[in-house]
Design an enzyme around this catalytic site. Structure first.
Site, PDB file in Angstrom:
ATOM      1  N   ASN A 265      -7.238   1.655  10.040  1.00 44.75           N
ATOM      2  CA  ASN A 265      -5.972   1.800  10.582  1.00 44.75           C
ATOM      3  C   ASN A 265      -6.314   2.111  12.603  1.00 44.75           C
ATOM      4  OD1 ASN A 265      -5.210   2.480   7.925  1.00 44.75           O
ATOM      5  ND2 ASN A 265      -5.033   4.409   8.427  1.00 44.75           N
TER       6      ASN A 265
ATOM      7  N   ARG B 233       0.882  -1.333  -0.259  1.00 48.02           N
ATOM      8  CA  ARG B 233      -0.115   0.155   0.098  1.00 48.02           C
ATOM      9  C   ARG B 233       0.983   1.198   0.072  1.00 48.02           C
ATOM     10  NH1 ARG B 233      -2.292   2.941   4.873  1.00 48.02           N
ATOM     11  NH2 ARG B 233      -3.687   4.513   3.702  1.00 48.02           N
TER      12      ARG B 233
ATOM     13  N   GLU C 293      -3.329  -0.383   8.396  1.00 45.81           N
ATOM     14  CA  GLU C 293      -2.464   0.107   8.910  1.00 45.81           C
ATOM     15  C   GLU C 293      -2.717  -0.653  10.776  1.00 45.81           C
ATOM     16  OE1 GLU C 293      -1.005   4.147   9.367  1.00 45.81           O
ATOM     17  OE2 GLU C 293      -1.481   4.585   7.504  1.00 45.81           O
TER      18      GLU C 293
ATOM     19  N   TYR D 272      -4.182   1.915  15.813  1.00 42.35           N
ATOM     20  CA  TYR D 272      -2.906   1.767  16.912  1.00 42.35           C
ATOM     21  C   TYR D 272      -2.784   1.657  18.296  1.00 42.35           C
ATOM     22  CZ  TYR D 272      -0.525   3.063  12.557  1.00 42.35           C
ATOM     23  OH  TYR D 272       0.272   3.347  11.277  1.00 42.35           O
TER      24      TYR D 272
ATOM     25  N   PHE E  70       8.869   3.719  13.100  1.00 44.71           N
ATOM     26  CA  PHE E  70       7.745   2.698  12.778  1.00 44.71           C
ATOM     27  C   PHE E  70       8.093   1.286  11.665  1.00 44.71           C
ATOM     28  CE2 PHE E  70       4.665   6.259  14.686  1.00 44.71           C
ATOM     29  CZ  PHE E  70       3.907   5.296  15.160  1.00 44.71           C
TER      30      PHE E  70
ATOM     31  N   TRP F 117       2.317  -1.259   9.054  1.00 40.66           N
ATOM     32  CA  TRP F 117       3.056   0.106   8.769  1.00 40.66           C
ATOM     33  C   TRP F 117       4.264   0.014  10.031  1.00 40.66           C
ATOM     34  CZ3 TRP F 117       1.855   4.100   6.451  1.00 40.66           C
ATOM     35  CH2 TRP F 117       2.717   5.342   6.399  1.00 40.66           C
TER      36      TRP F 117
ATOM     37  N   GLU G 288      -7.253   8.704   6.669  1.00 40.45           N
ATOM     38  CA  GLU G 288      -7.824   8.627   8.202  1.00 40.45           C
ATOM     39  C   GLU G 288      -8.257   9.964   7.601  1.00 40.45           C
ATOM     40  OE1 GLU G 288      -4.186   8.236  10.192  1.00 40.45           O
ATOM     41  OE2 GLU G 288      -3.917   6.409  10.317  1.00 40.45           O
TER      42      GLU G 288
ATOM     43  N   HIS H  18      -3.436  10.747   1.146  1.00 36.92           N
ATOM     44  CA  HIS H  18      -2.357  10.628   2.345  1.00 36.92           C
ATOM     45  C   HIS H  18      -1.585  12.092   3.211  1.00 36.92           C
ATOM     46  CE1 HIS H  18      -1.077   7.127   4.771  1.00 36.92           C
ATOM     47  NE2 HIS H  18      -0.565   8.275   5.423  1.00 36.92           N
TER      48      HIS H  18
HETATM   49  C1  GAL Z   1      -1.553   6.920  10.796  1.00 39.74           C
HETATM   50  C2  GAL Z   1      -0.651   7.923   9.820  1.00 39.74           C
HETATM   51  C3  GAL Z   1       0.886   7.228   8.624  1.00 39.74           C
HETATM   52  C4  GAL Z   1       2.071   6.710  10.005  1.00 39.74           C
HETATM   53  C5  GAL Z   1       1.522   6.081  11.141  1.00 39.74           C
HETATM   54  C6  GAL Z   1       1.708   6.833  12.597  1.00 39.74           C
HETATM   55  O1  GAL Z   1      -2.166   7.933  11.517  1.00 39.74           O
HETATM   56  O2  GAL Z   1      -1.512   7.301   8.614  1.00 39.74           O
HETATM   57  O3  GAL Z   1       0.885   8.094   7.603  1.00 39.74           O
HETATM   58  O4  GAL Z   1       2.470   8.575   9.717  1.00 39.74           O
HETATM   59  O5  GAL Z   1      -0.458   6.543  11.322  1.00 39.74           O
HETATM   60  O6  GAL Z   1       1.956   7.896  13.081  1.00 39.74           O
END
Ligand code: GAL
Length: 460
Positions: free
Chosen positions: A293, A75, A366, A295, A428, A412, A165, A119
């Site tokens: 995405n 991606r 991600e 996290y 990352f 990611w 996002e 993006h």
């Molecule tokens: C997401 C973003 C990415 C990357 C990741 C880690 O929000 O799409 O570009 O930076 O977070 O912070």
């Protein structure tokens, strides 16, 4: 050992401004991130994406590294200003050639391209001339740019993501001012978000009407953390639900249900623009898959409005609008972004999406973590990242076995890169990048992830 479905898509992800460099080369126009990062104080250490990973020149070597890992899908995003320097009208053929070569190289390596159209690197001219995403003409210009990409690349690209996002672009770019274009407001995020949704829907209609013969899929990628009620109280449970609605349902409800969530309409009043009934019809049903995405996780508690809400940078949206306090558990491990590692939050979020949007095909586009990795004797022992991936993949596997239609997972990121306002400090990547020599080294986690992909099985 846990096995994943046979047709599960394993990939890695990047984005144009974070890796390409060559920001002024071969006719590329400036983007809002070129402008933003050039302002002293906006990015850690005054860093910019001018060189980044120099992927513009090294894409063939990078694809070879992906191939070595056994990656099935990649991606990446197209820099709008590389193919249309001012965002409209004039086409830059050198930019088209770059992405065309990248796509051909991927296909040669048996790696399926997943292309994000936006993006965050908006052509600067559209910011100056049309007020960026606050401008009513943006959906039109985005759709014309998308049309160009479908026309030129759609013979080979079958997986499209319109926007990455919009929540981050709206809240951090137009609310908190910490990302480009750096605006601070309590109403502009909702106007920008409105135009993002219209832009997405217009692009999807062009794809479906003009390019159906290309037989591809198109969707949007939204981001969301999990919000766990702090206590079992009705108030805290409602607060957690509200926080998820202001985060994910803000963008997903119009697309899957035809309008904004009720709680947003009630709480925001005139600050939330309204869709006409034609617009609602146009927007509804415009995603072939649910791009997510994800996290991290936080606790959510009700705030009755008598005390000031605890506002959490970058993670809560405009908390005054929600009456939600966010907090962490002291026992949770933190990454170098200070994001908590909570794999069960990922499983709960997948189940929440599955239930709310009637079992869509979900792709995690991600998931990953930043740590202070070091290269020692030619190796990077990023055991913490390996633990992270083991935890999150286990959560994904459990969600699948309990019926969630999770169809793919993109780590990611493929390599360390320009982490927006945090610059190059936050790593990352599955590959370590030495930002002086630009040499790439696979980290321990990359070797492990490669084995998972090859065997479709993980020791989790
Ligand atoms: C997401 C973003 C990415 C990357 C990741 C880690 O929000 O799409 O570009 O930076 O977070 O912070």
């Amino acid at each position: 050992m846990k096995t994943f479905p046979n047709d599960f898509i394993w990939g890695t992800a990047t984005s144009s401004y974070q890796i390409e460099g060559a920001t002024k080369l071969h006719g590329k126009g400036p983007s809002i991130w070129d402008a933003f990062s050039s302002i002293p104080g906006k990015v850690h250490n005054g860093e910019t994406g001018d060189i980044a990973c120099d992927h513009y020149h090294t894409f063939k070597e990078d694809i070879q590294l992906m191939k070595n890992m056994g990656v099935k899908a990649y991606r990446f995003s197209i820099a709008w200003a590389r193919v249309m320097p001012t965002g409209k009208d004039k086409i830059n053929e050198a930019g088209i050639q770059f992405y065309s070569d990248l796509i051909d190289e991927l296909l040669k390596a048996d790696i399926v391209p997943w292309v994000t159209l936006y993006h965050w690197d908006l052509p600067l001219a559209l910011q100056l001339e049309n007020d960026g995403w606050l401008g009513t003409s943006l959906p039109h210009y985005f759709a014309a740019y998308a049309d160009l990409c479908f026309e030129r690349f759609g013979d080979r690209v079958k997986n499209w993501i319109t926007l990455n996002e919009p929540w981050v672009a709206s809240i951090l770019g137009y609310g908190q001012g910490v990302f480009a274009p750096g605006r601070i407001s309590t109403s502009e995020p909702y106007l920008a978000g409105h135009h993002f949704i219209l832009a997405h829907a217009k692009a999807v209609h062009i794809y479906r009407n003009k390019y159906s013969h290309q037989n591809g899929k198109i969707g949007i990628t939204n981001n969301c953390d999990w919000r766990e009620p702090l206590t079992d109280s009705k108030e805290d449970k409602e607060a957690a639900e509200r926080a998820l609605e202001f985060f994910l349902a803000w963008f997903a409800d119009p697309i899957y249900k035809g309008d904004y969530p009720k709680t947003m309409k009630e709480r925001l009043g005139d600050r939330l623009p309204k869709f006409s009934s034609e617009e609602k019809d146009m927007i509804k049903g415009t995603s072939d898959f649910f791009g997510l995405n994800h996290y991290t996780t936080m606790y959510a508690a009700h705030n009755d409005g008598n005390k000031k809400e605890q506002s959490v940078y970058g993670n809560g949206g405009i908390s005054e609008d929600q009456h939600v306090d966010l907090s962490l558990d002291d026992n949770w491990k933190l990454t170098s972004m200070n994001w908590a590692v909570v794999p069960w939050g990922c499983k709960k979020l997948l189940q929440w999406i599955d239930a709310r949007y009637d079992k869509p095909d979900i792709y995690i586009t991600e998931n990953g973590c930043a740590y202070n990795d070091e290269l020692v004797n030619g190796e990077v022992n990023d055991q913490e990242r390996l633990d992270f991936y083991q935890g999150y993949l286990k959560a994904c596997q459990e969600a699948i076995s309990e019926g969630v239609k999770l169809k793919g997972y993109f780590a990611w990121s493929f390599m360390d890169n320009f982490e927006w306002a945090s610059g190059y400090d936050k790593r990352f990547g599955l590959h370590y990048v030495d930002f002086k020599t630009l040499k790439r080294t696979p980290k321990k986690s990359a070797l492990w992830f490669g084995e998972v992909i090859k065997n479709n099985t993980a020791d989790i």
